[in-house]
Write an enzyme that holds these catalytic residues in place. Sequence first.
Site, mmCIF file in Angstrom:
data_model
loop_
_atom_site.group_PDB
_atom_site.id
_atom_site.type_symbol
_atom_site.label_atom_id
_atom_site.label_comp_id
_atom_site.label_asym_id
_atom_site.label_seq_id
_atom_site.Cartn_x
_atom_site.Cartn_y
_atom_site.Cartn_z
ATOM 1 N N GLY A 1 0.734 -1.446 -0.128
ATOM 2 C CA GLY A 1 0.047 -0.177 0.126
ATOM 3 C C GLY A 1 1.430 1.377 0.123
ATOM 4 N N ARG B 1 -16.871 -14.403 -8.682
ATOM 5 C CA ARG B 1 -16.411 -13.353 -8.585
ATOM 6 C C ARG B 1 -17.542 -12.189 -8.359
ATOM 7 N NH1 ARG B 1 -10.958 -11.529 -11.675
ATOM 8 N NH2 ARG B 1 -10.686 -13.418 -12.791
ATOM 9 N N MET C 1 -4.830 -6.860 -6.814
ATOM 10 C CA MET C 1 -4.011 -8.173 -7.717
ATOM 11 C C MET C 1 -5.398 -9.288 -8.335
ATOM 12 S SD MET C 1 -1.075 -7.709 -7.912
ATOM 13 C CE MET C 1 -0.402 -9.380 -8.294
ATOM 14 N N ARG C 2 -6.554 -8.350 -8.494
ATOM 15 C CA ARG C 2 -7.707 -9.195 -9.199
ATOM 16 C C ARG C 2 -7.965 -8.354 -10.025
ATOM 17 N NH1 ARG C 2 -6.339 -13.538 -7.181
ATOM 18 N NH2 ARG C 2 -9.405 -14.407 -7.682
ATOM 19 N N HIS D 1 0.639 1.053 -13.197
ATOM 20 C CA HIS D 1 0.391 -0.273 -13.640
ATOM 21 C C HIS D 1 2.776 0.212 -13.963
ATOM 22 C CE1 HIS D 1 1.971 -3.872 -14.936
ATOM 23 N NE2 HIS D 1 2.733 -3.065 -15.982
ATOM 24 N N GLU E 1 -11.771 -3.399 -20.167
ATOM 25 C CA GLU E 1 -11.698 -5.066 -19.639
ATOM 26 C C GLU E 1 -10.815 -5.641 -20.037
ATOM 27 O OE1 GLU E 1 -14.374 -3.117 -21.397
ATOM 28 O OE2 GLU E 1 -16.190 -2.989 -19.909
ATOM 29 N N GLY E 2 -9.733 -4.862 -20.500
ATOM 30 C CA GLY E 2 -8.441 -5.255 -20.650
ATOM 31 C C GLY E 2 -7.862 -5.624 -19.595
HETATM 32 C C1 GRF Z 1 2.755 -0.512 -7.860
HETATM 33 O O1 GRF Z 1 4.117 -2.056 -8.596
HETATM 34 C C2 GRF Z 1 1.804 -0.719 -8.228
HETATM 35 O O2 GRF Z 1 2.145 0.322 -9.866
HETATM 36 C C3 GRF Z 1 1.384 -2.191 -8.829
HETATM 37 O O3 GRF Z 1 1.499 -3.233 -7.456
HETATM 38 C C4 GRF Z 1 3.028 -2.193 -6.278
HETATM 39 C C5 GRF Z 1 2.081 -2.034 -5.342
HETATM 40 O O4 GRF Z 1 2.753 -1.396 -4.295
HETATM 41 N N1 GRF Z 1 0.368 -2.390 -9.709
HETATM 42 P P1 GRF Z 1 2.145 -0.717 -3.240
HETATM 43 O O5 GRF Z 1 0.829 -1.684 -2.957
HETATM 44 O O6 GRF Z 1 1.389 0.557 -3.690
HETATM 45 O O7 GRF Z 1 3.786 -0.687 -2.518
#
Ligand code: GRF
Length: 225
Positions: A25, A78, A103-104, A122, A155-156
């Site tokens: 986070g 989901r 991560m979902r 990302h 959606e991708g």
């Molecule tokens: C970051 O690198 C973000 O770009 C990726 O996951 C990581 C999350 O890091 N989607 P954090 O939990 O904000 O420290």
Amino acid sequence: MSERVPDGGVPDDRVPVGVLVSGSGTNLQALIDAAAAPDYPARVAVVIANRRRAGGLERARAAGIPAVCIPHRHYEQRADFEAAMTEVLRQHGARWVAAAGFMRILSPAFLADWRGRVLNIHPALLPAFPGVDGQGQALAYGARITGATVHFVDEGTDTGPIIAQGAVPVLPGDDREALAARILAVEHQLYPLALRQAVEGRLTIEGRAVRVDAREGERNWIWGG
Ligand code: GRF
């Protein structure tokens, strides 16, 4: 929707944002820190994690922000997991959703509920290296420059219109952790900027590009970390 009246008694007209996390986070923290500035137009209204151990939950609690764990494993479908998230987001008045290390995959139904109001960050210069471990992908590929991207979620997987990007070098001897840390420093600058522009209504999607109604001195790119 009623305006929140904080302890001081002054109505709070900042735009409520729900942040979705799975991990430590640090991007959430960057948003919380940005929102502490009196002129920041958004506030983190609720943090949702799909993992109990997500450090983001602790960061939220430390900042006095409601922190809710919705373990995806508790849901067979989901759609039900996402409906639970949408319910919590709505309970807290969220008008935008910021995925920050979440991560979902978010389904078209969830995105339809939030009508183009979902952002993601990302750790690569999209469209290069989408999906998991953008940092590791860039290293393995031998890229000399990589970075971070804030984009609208479509959606991708990491394919949505790009709002802001920052580039960093891949240095000789870098391992994944060193590179990830360099990228994170850029992420923490990009996300508060992109969220500000989003909630202020200064982003317009035109085809697959985003037009930014930029303020003087505002740049939607970072070069070199
Ligand atoms: C970051 O690198 C973000 O770009 C990726 O996951 C990581 C999350 O890091 N989607 P954090 O939990 O904000 O420290």
